[in-house]
Scaffold this active site. Structure first.
Site, mmCIF file in Angstrom:
data_model
loop_
_atom_site.group_PDB
_atom_site.id
_atom_site.type_symbol
_atom_site.label_atom_id
_atom_site.label_comp_id
_atom_site.label_asym_id
_atom_site.label_seq_id
_atom_site.Cartn_x
_atom_site.Cartn_y
_atom_site.Cartn_z
ATOM 1 N N ILE A 90 -0.557 3.036 -4.764
ATOM 2 C CA ILE A 90 0.832 3.429 -4.481
ATOM 3 C C ILE A 90 1.751 2.212 -4.545
ATOM 4 O O ILE A 90 2.870 2.280 -5.061
ATOM 5 C CB ILE A 90 0.940 4.152 -3.113
ATOM 6 C CG1 ILE A 90 0.078 5.422 -3.150
ATOM 7 C CG2 ILE A 90 2.387 4.522 -2.808
ATOM 8 C CD1 ILE A 90 0.061 6.197 -1.835
ATOM 9 N N THR A 143 -7.062 8.721 1.223
ATOM 10 C CA THR A 143 -7.397 9.771 2.184
ATOM 11 C C THR A 143 -8.747 10.410 1.866
ATOM 12 O O THR A 143 -9.533 10.723 2.760
ATOM 13 C CB THR A 143 -6.294 10.859 2.152
ATOM 14 O OG1 THR A 143 -5.057 10.233 2.471
ATOM 15 C CG2 THR A 143 -6.568 11.960 3.148
ATOM 16 N N HIS A 190 -11.404 8.318 3.248
ATOM 17 C CA HIS A 190 -11.602 8.542 4.681
ATOM 18 C C HIS A 190 -12.471 9.778 4.923
ATOM 19 O O HIS A 190 -13.321 9.792 5.802
ATOM 20 C CB HIS A 190 -10.247 8.734 5.398
ATOM 21 C CG HIS A 190 -9.436 7.484 5.517
ATOM 22 N ND1 HIS A 190 -9.771 6.460 6.357
ATOM 23 C CD2 HIS A 190 -8.315 7.074 4.863
ATOM 24 C CE1 HIS A 190 -8.872 5.476 6.245
ATOM 25 N NE2 HIS A 190 -7.980 5.829 5.338
ATOM 26 N N ASP A 236 -0.512 -9.087 -1.815
ATOM 27 C CA ASP A 236 -1.816 -8.513 -1.491
ATOM 28 C C ASP A 236 -2.779 -9.673 -1.220
ATOM 29 O O ASP A 236 -2.408 -10.837 -1.349
ATOM 30 C CB ASP A 236 -2.330 -7.634 -2.654
ATOM 31 C CG ASP A 236 -3.281 -6.537 -2.184
ATOM 32 O OD1 ASP A 236 -3.015 -5.348 -2.425
ATOM 33 O OD2 ASP A 236 -4.318 -6.893 -1.558
#
Lengths: 346, 346, 346, 346
Positions: B179, B44, B47, B199
């Protein structure tokens, strides 16, 4: 018992059905022969009758169809211990393997080896039907056969309503077909808060009100999200029971759901549905539950108690009864949507 | 304590950030002032740093950003009863209203009136930060600040892993960012069966193996569904923890899930995702759970116990440490994906 | 509002009570002043009135007692955001700390730092009462105050009924005092199977039938175990809601419970109870749940919905109403057991 | 396979046992014949060996006893679909009816029609044993038979640990016999917080530490309540796993439990136990769970995953191995308590 019986068959891989004389089936060691006293038409039967793509892919021919039934045990296989001749019964249509991990851990309703009574193996639109003994449930002496044959769809409704918390929760039932109507009654009987029924068919919305809906929404006239917003003071609805299978209704159901709410999906959309996962599931902390069949057999014991103690009354749902020879009339009526549940009285 | 401090500010509504001298904030009656000892960078924050559309829509300026922290209580508001000067603490970033139905019924993490520490109100990329006293959690004396600052993302991982049954269940963690890597460790610590990390980044897959994954899948090389089918003998995976937000991965995660399985969605897709609800949710009897934040404060007590009893070890995750003045370097490194968690040591 | 009011006080540490003029209490920043419109007598109030050993140990004097109330907000503290003057309210009597682990993890009802409205701090047998704002619940405009004051005991009933699965389960409510009678109604409203009410008082058993019990058992005439065996065809009862506190009844309740059943204990026995743990809990795989208070505030939202949607009707329960000055008559009547709920109309 | 085999029989209704040549049993259509490779001694076997009152009441003679086993399928009944010759297996000892409500609703472990392998019907202290096919579980190729035979008691431990929430909870295992020791390992593998083992036997407490206990308490030296109070800073323990069956320990376990905690009862007290229900269950809002057997078959799939993924290691538990002819030595050793699990290698 005669050696032959009347049965409603899917014979040709094309629309329609055939009522004809066929041999009474033999019951294996773990099975019972049931004299069918009442059966009812499911949306699935309509797919088989009309012979759509799903039916072409799924149903063998010839096959007696129909899977919602009640009747009396006429003969029992040699290994059967849970039924005897004369017992009044209904039963589960999922015939499962019993030995896979799903079956052994309480998830038999999604057993990957399931055979389906009346779909992939012979069913109940006939004078007699073979039922696996493990799939039977005994019904109360004072429950008429014409209501008892509704256990299968009632089980869908009970399973959907109880797939999360319900007491005190506001509920929207989207799609007021027979299972939706039953869900209204079940939600009410189980202590739900405000119950809102949504459909585009005024006939069905009237029935929903009769079954106990606290509010009805015609989604042709008012968008679901707007209607729910107004009814809930802007908070959204805590439980969405999606029983329409309509992609637009599904999307709106997700949008109308409150934070920390639940959406249980029973209606089967014919194509993929595009969802705003971020806004409508993730940020809301929503729970979504896919519903197949009925829990085997928790749902059946719940139904039994709800019916025996008269916590729900299914009689307003049975709007029409026919004898099996009037099957064409019955399927035509069902196609109009101006009916509740249609029952064959055998 | 001086009257000013260094803080990393979002000042201009454009990419970048500014480190500058600003006043030490005052703490209100229900707040504490924390001397930040370590903070870490979340996706975040990236961002906000890059200033994308979401940031433009969400973040006021100027604002100190950063929300993952640990530190020492420096000053306490007059009404605070659960902390005192000198306490070692970390804390929840969701500042909730406390009086709505969500807050009063165990769902504060989806309170519709939430303010976000470090996003909509000032955060922790600074020498001091104001934290609401109710949001504090005390940390053990032997937990280093540089690990203690990871409570917030660890809470996402714990909340996701524990949003359904986990013991003995096979688990796929899709998206091995920080996470996801924590989720691998948490799932292992909580008794999961086979844990598969997925991934496209080999560096992250190596880290996943180090954190305890029993198998890793590079989905650039093998489609998720094929890899899972092989690893599970065709049965599908019982629990999918979706942490990538990638629409293709999300779709494949649903397809790879076993009957009666669970898909927990944490990763946030930037657009709508089209799903085959019939085959991948309904017929499977799947449960889907949207994950936001952490349960307040069940998740925090679970984290505390897992860390205090050393059931999980986060130290391999912290691959890089910087002082706050090297923030540009830190954000650039993070953009490369060749890192675990990046921590600012204050 | 005048500076003084009438209040029913426990003044002397001896049986009885005193109605006298006392100052209207002042409300703190997080509190509201409620003009009490109706209050009701709890068994606990009787213990205080009669001044038994528990009261001697627990209750400070002088203290306005009474904790079941409904009224109108007359004044709000400066920090209150969830209520305004004129709001119709009832409220929770457990005044909890809010910062301990129990409070922060959904178990505030067993907060070890609880203060009790009307027991350890002043309560509602008065013209006005101070209530912590966080403890308020708003009530619907069409719910009369004389029913709204029953939220507290109704909450005990709802909490007890819903402390495990209830839909379709056979239920024995042992002890048909007011909470037991409410439990009958709540169990019925939440979809229970057969509901059996047990008491030694014919008056109460008649009320139980009126509240919805499917069967009643006078345990003076028939031992509980025998009665249950007959009613359940030998299988035992699936859910026991113990509301008598009577050691013999408790023991028989455990014996009458079915395998995999549940016993929820609300009634408080005055002494230890000897149990056959092996036969009655372990071999049965029984669940036992200790019930204190109400879940804060899940239970309150459940009550609100059940009342607002008229899923339950409490009016048959309120058998007597008095003004506060006739308190002696009210307590004497209550001692006879020939009453349902006694309400003070203020 | 020869027509006879060695079997350890309870022949006389008196202490002791007899090893003798007996016919190899025949397998019915739903059964398999297992060549036993390892079996282990349960406390129940000791009751049978010593022939106490319970044994006299319960066990028919002559009967091969022993119910904990692992082996290889030697022959399969004609209706068996889930096993074939050569499969490595262990299995559940509760032989249930499959048609009662308990069996059909996920509670087969408390089926009232249960027959017990090795107790009421022939068991596994022999070269061969008959096992109902539905009761088999397949074991991994790399799990040695001498550990695989421990599934039955491990199942008790797993069932007990997982009969409520465990992640992050502080746990007291009272009674560090083999099942208690397994519970320590399982609790640790499932993310428990601090794990405290309690016993009066220093040998067992040492083993508990080796199995992962974070603290051990010799309750001969320190009362349980005092020890727990100190270890938990006065808060009490969140989960009590009672595995001693000792009335004093049971009482202290209840007293030591924290508010909103759980007490799972597995150990079987020989007499009634007097409990302070008010203080230790009701006011605490405690949950109590009676544990019998294992969940059929959720517990078995959980065990399989925990063993296959090496989340638990049972090898430290197997302290002694014997051939069947040394059975007297084995039972004598067991009586001393200076052993973990004793295994017969066949």
């Amino acid at each position: 018992m005669g050696a032959t019986m009347f049965g409603l068959l899917k014979e040709r891989r094309a629309p329609g059905a055939t009522l004809k004389q066929i041999p009474v089936p033999k019951c294996g060691p773990d099975e019972v022969l049931v004299r069918v006293k009442a059966s009812s038409i499911c949306g699935t039967d309509m797919h088989i009758y009309k012979w759509d793509e799903w039916a072409e892919r799924t149903v063998p021919t010839p096959n007696v169809f129909g899977h919602e039934f009640a009747g009396v045990v006429e003969q029992v296989g040699e290994r059967v211990t849970n039924a005897k001749v004369g017992d009044r019964v209904s039963g589960e249509g999922h015939i499962v393997c019993g030995v896979c991990e799903a079956c052994r851990t309480g998830n038999a309703h999604v057993c990957p080896n399931t055979k389906s009574f009346g779909i992939t193996v012979p069913g109940c639109f006939a004078e007699y039907a073979i039922v696996k003994a493990s799939n039977l449930i005994h019904i109360s002496p004072d429950l008429p056969f014409e209501l008892a044959c509704l256990h299968d769809p009632l089980g869908n409704a009970v399973h959907t309503v109880l797939s999360g918390e319900i007491v005190g929760k506001s509920v929207a039932v989207i799609g007021a077909g027979p299972i939706g109507l039953m869900a209204v009654a079940v939600a009410k009987a189980c202590g739900a808060g405000m119950i809102v029924a949504v459909d585009v068919n005024p006939y069905r919305l009237e029935m929903a009100a009769r079954m106990g809906a606290d509010a009805t929404v015609n989604s042709k006239e008012t968008p679901i999200v707007d209607a729910i917003r107004e009814l809930t003071g802007g908070e959204g609805i805590e439980v969405v029971l999606e029983m329409s299978g309509n992609p637009t209704a599904i999307r709106e159901g997700f949008e109308a759901a409150a934070n920390a709410g639940r959406v249980s999906l029973l209606g089967i959309p014919a194509q993929e549905v595009s969802l705003d996962l971020a806004r409508h599931i993730i940020f809301k902390g929503l729970r979504v539950v896919g519903i197949t069949g009925r829990r085997m057999y928790e749902t059946w014991y719940q139904m039994k108690a709800l019916l025996d103690q008269k916590r729900i009354d299914l009689s307003p749902l049975v709007t029409h009864k026919f004898t099996l020879d009037r099957y064409e009339e019955a399927f035509e009526l069902m196609a109009t949507g101006r009916c509740g549940k249609i029952v064959f009285v055998h």
